[in-house]
Design a protein around this motif. Structure first.
Motif, PDB file in Angstrom:
ATOM      1  N   PRO A 121       6.461 -33.408 -17.642  1.00 63.41           N
ATOM      2  CA  PRO A 121       5.734 -32.684 -18.635  1.00 63.41           C
ATOM      3  C   PRO A 121       5.727 -33.148 -19.860  1.00 63.41           C
ATOM      4  N   TYR A 133       1.865 -28.045 -15.777  1.00 59.32           N
ATOM      5  CA  TYR A 133       3.494 -27.406 -16.661  1.00 59.32           C
ATOM      6  C   TYR A 133       3.130 -27.809 -17.668  1.00 59.32           C
ATOM      7  N   ARG A 193       0.540 -31.819 -11.726  1.00 60.18           N
ATOM      8  CA  ARG A 193       1.517 -30.744 -11.419  1.00 60.18           C
ATOM      9  C   ARG A 193       2.112 -31.213 -13.025  1.00 60.18           C
ATOM     10  N   SER A 194       2.895 -32.568 -13.539  1.00 62.32           N
ATOM     11  CA  SER A 194       3.173 -32.429 -14.935  1.00 62.32           C
ATOM     12  C   SER A 194       1.986 -31.750 -15.448  1.00 62.32           C
TER      13      SER A 194
END
Lengths: 379, 182
Positions: A368, A293, A289-290
């Motif tokens: 991120p 992003y 998920r990072s």
């Protein structure tokens, strides 16, 4: 009718998914950050006629899961890395005796007690090799609450279909975060039950390969009587030291997962903007998920970045990663450990591109910005 | 890009701030149909220690589930203010319990304060609803969900006997902050 929706923790979702998949037994021992899986199943399993047992320790818990599954009940346990360490002997037993079961590992740091309330991804090689001897492994790594639902159901399906233990591996972040989930209707997701014998009880052999690499499994305690052992064995289930029988068994148990058809069935990846990507970020679980992003931010800056997210961690997606390594200038592997899946990426890319790592083990997620910095460095 | 709002609730373990975060996420995702992710970090203690709960709310899917730059932060104790106010973005807001945070964190953000726990104790009669007062206050401060959605989410979580108590607590927190914002 509108679907049932709720804001639930990953661990709570896992428990509901187990019930959806037809689980009838949970045997476990509570451990942070997995305990909510047990908590919810202790409430939900009795409602569907299932059994919940909190055993005296992790080892006994695994033994209970194997025993319950042998009788025909779909079985699950949930734990964290330290618990899997204790279960390893019996995971090997489930591998060689070919007993379907699902092991959920909600990953924290390690080794040993580590930091119980912090996230980690340092059990990914344990999921592959954590028991002695050669054996196949299947491990699934969801990265959202909705995906924990579908992957837990898939873990049961694969365990039943391939007659083996399957691990669901997700980190504390995914286990404890809450997201809105939609409960699938009954029948919406495929639910697979193990193949049962079609022969008469007196003709039944528990490892009869005339039915293929995954022979049907009768319910122990039924009219089908058979022998179960951790020793190498002949097709009738009784121990053997005959070289060709041992060799056949060992190779078949790897082949049932590693053949092309099975791999195509088991492997599952998500790719995001990889088509024209020069730099591929390889990430799984919460860190994917990072990475997503980061990829979006990098694209805004004109950098051709893409994300490769293995949902099936094991067997490793060798062909696809090898192809991406040929296409890309570099692959950046981001994981909450000091470099574990990166070895697989290096192995299959065979020097075709630069491989770099972003590793973090302080209990904080890789953000991120860290991934963006590394992409810019190797570009 | 979808608008992403990051809200952090911090205080001592046991104050109900994780619950406050969950209720806000329910208001956003279940009641208003937005995307929301709630996460938390906490120590090994069941009570005490600094605890935080983060809620990300967006019109679109949420990838990174933790806060990057916090739009609004609540700090109920000195320890949590020292530890968690640092991530507030430029132009963001900080809400403090003025009885417990004496050394105010400094930064490029606006600080609002009132005695949150004391308000719960004196005006509602129950210290335990301090988290619901704080939730009402944070909704008023951010407008990230409507007043009604927040109230609906609070009431969906409490047993019948405590509905009035929580309704009063939520609206008191909301009105206090709207007063401060005037």
């Amino acid at each position: 009718m509108a679907k049932k929706v709720a804001l639930l923790q990953g661990n709570e979702v896992c428990a509901h998914a187990a019930v959806y998949a037809g689980a009838q037994f949970f045997g476990g021992y509570p451990i942070t950050p997995s305990t909510e899986v047990a908590e919810v199943l202790s409430v939900e399993l009795p409602k569907v006629g299932g059994k919940f047992i909190q055993m005296e320790d992790e080892i006994a818990a695994m033994a209970s899961v194997i025993g319950a599954s042998l009788t025909g009940a779909k079985s699950i346990t949930a734990t964290s890395g330290p618990g899997v360490s204790l279960k390893q002997e019996l995971i090997g037993y489930a591998c060689i005796a070919e007993i379907p079961c699902v092991i959920v590992n909600v990953m924290r740091g390690g080794p040993s007690t580590g930091m119980p309330t912090g996230p980690g991804q340092s059990d990914v090689q344990q999921a592959r090799w954590g028991t002695h001897g050669d054996h196949a492994a299947i491990a699934l790594a969801p990265s959202s609450c909705q995906e924990i639902f579908s992957e837990t159901v898939r873990a049961f399906n694969l365990a039943e279909k391939y007659r083996m233990p399957v691990q669901v591996l997700y980190d504390e972040i995914v286990g404890h975060m809450r997201e809105r989930i939609e409960f699938p209707e009954p029948g919406e997701l495929e639910v697979i039950d193990r193949a049962k014998p079609t022969v008469a009880p007196e003709q039944y052999k528990p490892y009869d390969t005339s039915f293929g690499d995954v022979p049907p499994l009768a319910a122990f305690g039924s009219e089908y009587r058979f022998h179960v052992t951790g020793l190498n064995k002949a097709q009738d289930g009784f121990p053997t030291t005959k070289a060709e029988l041992v060799d056949d068994e060992q190779r078949r148990q790897i082949r049932k997962v590693e053949n092309e058809t099975a791999r195509a069935d088991i492997e599952k990846n998500e790719e995001y903007l990889t088509e024209d990507a020069e730099i591929i970020v390889f990430a799984y679980g919460s860190i994917a998920r990072s990475a997503r992003y980061a990829v979006n931010e990098l694209r805004k800056e004109g950098i051709k970045a893409g994300l490769f997210r293995p949902i099936t961690l094991w067997p490793f997606p060798e062909k696809r990663v090898a192809a991406l390594a040929k296409q890309a200038k570099a692959i950046v592997v981001a994981e909450m450990n000091l470099g574990q899946m990166v070895h697989e990426v290096e192995r299959v890319s065979k020097g075709a591109c630069t491989i770099a790592g972003v590793f973090r083990v302080d209990g904080e997620p890789i953000n991120p910005g860290q991934i963006m910095d590394k992409v810019k460095e190797v570009r | 890009m979808a608008k992403r709002t990051e809200i952090r609730f911090s205080g001592a373990g046991g104050q109900g701030l994780i619950t406050a975060g969950i209720i806000l996420a329910e208001a956003a995702s279940i009641i208003e149909g937005k995307h929301a992710v709630q996460s938390q970090s906490y120590g090994p203690e069941a009570r005490g220690g600094a605890s935080k709960s983060e809620v990300i709310i967006s019109d679109g899917p949420i990838d990174y589930p933790k806060a990057t730059t916090v739009d609004a932060c609540l700090a109920m104790t000195q320890e949590s203010a020292d530890k968690y106010a640092n991530g507030i973005k430029k132009g963001g807001v900080l809400l403090l319990d003025s009885d417990f945070v004496k050394r105010e964190p400094q930064g490029d953000f606006k600080t609002y304060k009132f005695p949150i726990i004391r308000t719960a104790k004196e005006d509602i009669g129950r210290e335990i609803v301090g988290n619901v007062v704080a939730l009402g206050a944070m909704v008023a401060l951010t407008d990230v969900v409507s007043r009604e959605a927040g109230e609906k989410a609070v009431l969906a979580r409490v047993p019948e006997a405590f509905i009035e108590l929580n309704k009063k607590a939520y609206n008191l927190g909301y009105d206090k902050v709207k007063e401060l914002l005037k």
